[in-house]
Design an enzyme around this catalytic site. Structure first.
Site, PDB file in Angstrom:
ATOM      1  N   HIS A  77       0.797  -1.053   0.274  1.00 13.71           N
ATOM      2  CA  HIS A  77      -0.172   0.151   0.297  1.00 13.71           C
ATOM      3  C   HIS A  77       0.752   1.539  -0.525  1.00 13.71           C
ATOM      4  O   HIS A  77       1.694   1.071  -0.006  1.00 13.71           O
ATOM      5  CB  HIS A  77      -1.031  -0.041   1.429  1.00 13.71           C
ATOM      6  CG  HIS A  77      -0.157   0.124   2.548  1.00 13.71           C
ATOM      7  ND1 HIS A  77       0.441  -0.416   3.085  1.00 13.71           N
ATOM      8  CD2 HIS A  77      -0.181   1.055   3.607  1.00 13.71           C
ATOM      9  CE1 HIS A  77       0.984  -0.728   4.326  1.00 13.71           C
ATOM     10  NE2 HIS A  77      -0.025   0.371   4.728  1.00 13.71           N
ATOM     11  N   ASP A  81       6.054   4.628   5.241  1.00 12.67           N
ATOM     12  CA  ASP A  81       6.712   3.705   5.844  1.00 12.67           C
ATOM     13  C   ASP A  81       7.217   2.237   5.262  1.00 12.67           C
ATOM     14  O   ASP A  81       7.964   1.708   4.874  1.00 12.67           O
ATOM     15  CB  ASP A  81       6.718   3.285   7.775  1.00 12.67           C
ATOM     16  CG  ASP A  81       4.683   2.780   8.194  1.00 12.67           C
ATOM     17  OD1 ASP A  81       4.025   3.236   6.856  1.00 12.67           O
ATOM     18  OD2 ASP A  81       4.554   1.651   8.169  1.00 12.67           O
ATOM     19  N   HIS A  82       6.075   2.458   3.642  1.00 14.91           N
ATOM     20  CA  HIS A  82       6.182   1.313   2.872  1.00 14.91           C
ATOM     21  C   HIS A  82       6.743   1.708   1.709  1.00 14.91           C
ATOM     22  O   HIS A  82       7.598   1.330   1.299  1.00 14.91           O
ATOM     23  CB  HIS A  82       5.148   0.147   2.658  1.00 14.91           C
ATOM     24  CG  HIS A  82       3.983  -0.428   4.308  1.00 14.91           C
ATOM     25  ND1 HIS A  82       4.514  -1.410   4.658  1.00 14.91           N
ATOM     26  CD2 HIS A  82       3.529   0.471   4.895  1.00 14.91           C
ATOM     27  CE1 HIS A  82       4.193  -1.916   5.517  1.00 14.91           C
ATOM     28  NE2 HIS A  82       3.784  -0.847   6.360  1.00 14.91           N
TER      29      HIS A  82
HETATM   30 ZN   LIG Z   1       3.216  -0.187   8.577  1.00 12.76          ZN
END
Ligand SMILES: [Zn+2]
Length: 262
Positions: A77, A81-82
């Site tokens: 997603h 943080d990804h």
């Molecule tokens: Zn996350």
């Protein structure tokens, strides 16, 4: 479960036969130990969630790869943080970025429910699992009977429904994952944060139960006269660290939306 070997507390280096985790150094209340960057495959690989835009982490992933070439970068997603490091990582390794949300893609190919991404003979099957965010995907790794779950299921605790997600979708996604885990005889969930879960159906049942219980608690807090999200948090999350209350309030808002409250 053959091929699994799971350190208890340290997601870094946790793995199944064709998936290895390189942990990003961004621990926090929402990120647990940090973001799990999953390297999938053998000689040629896919990388799922490069993690935050942290040059040291991305360099570490590259060193970890050694001679192996990255052919595809996939995002579970778009939360930063990804995805934050995806552009920098794509430049480092020369691979496209695929995501459900076009804003996070680099290259011409998208990524959506039903897609199969294959690199070096290893496949990832894409499951659309909106809820945590509108664009959340899970990836089934048939070779290892493992499901990469992003933030839809975490290695510890429970997921927050973000402002770009929704609880009705999330509950449907959990049911769908539960059904898939059963039909596919899944051996492991590989989460976006926290340790590998070796009992997928048990973990998913726990998540589904937790959501139903929270909804019941919110209904009963409303019966006790709580009206605002904050008032509900004070009752339902009374035993939870106050530091977590602002996050709990986001979750309560999502639940009130679901229950059809103003
Ligand atoms: Zn996350």
């Amino acid at each position: 479960m053959s091929g699994l070997h799971i350190p208890i507390d340290t997601p870094d280096g946790s793995r199944t036969a064709h998936a290895e985790n390189v942990l990003a150094p961004n621990p926090g209340m929402m990120t647990l130990d940090g973001t799990n960057t999953w390297v999938i495959g053998t000689d040629e690989v896919m990388v799922v969630d490069p993690g935050p835009d942290d040059a040291a982490h991305l360099d570490r992933v590259v060193r970890h790869l050694g001679e192996r070439r990255v052919r595809q970068i996939l995002l579970t997603h778009g939360h930063s943080d990804h995805s934050g490091g995806a552009r920098r990582f794509a430049e480092l390794v020369g691979a496209p970025v695929r995501a459900l949300d076009p804003r996070h893609r680099l290259g011409s190919e998208g990524l959506a429910d039903g897609d199969v991404v294959a690199v070096g003979g290893v496949e990832l099957h894409v499951y659309g699992t909106p809820g945590h965010s509108f664009d959340s995907l899970c990836f089934w790794l048939p070779e290892d009977r493992a499901m990469l779950t992003g933030d839809t299921v975490l290695g510890r605790g429970t997921t927050v429904i973000a402002q770009d997600g929704g609880l009705a979708d999330y509950l449907r996604s959990l049911d769908r994952l539960r059904q898939a885990a059963e039909e596919l005889a899944a051996d492991a969930l590989l989460p976006g944060h926290g340790p590998v879960l070796a009992h997928p159906i048990g973990a998913l049942d726990g998540y589904i139960r937790h959501r139903r219980e929270r909804l019941d608690q919110i209904r009963s807090a409303q019966k006790q006269g709580a009206r605002t999200p904050r008032e509900i948090v004070e009752i339902v999350y009374a035993d939870v660290d106050r530091q977590l209350w602002p996050m709990a309030e986001i979750s309560v808002r999502a639940q009130l939306d679901y229950l059809g409250s103003p």
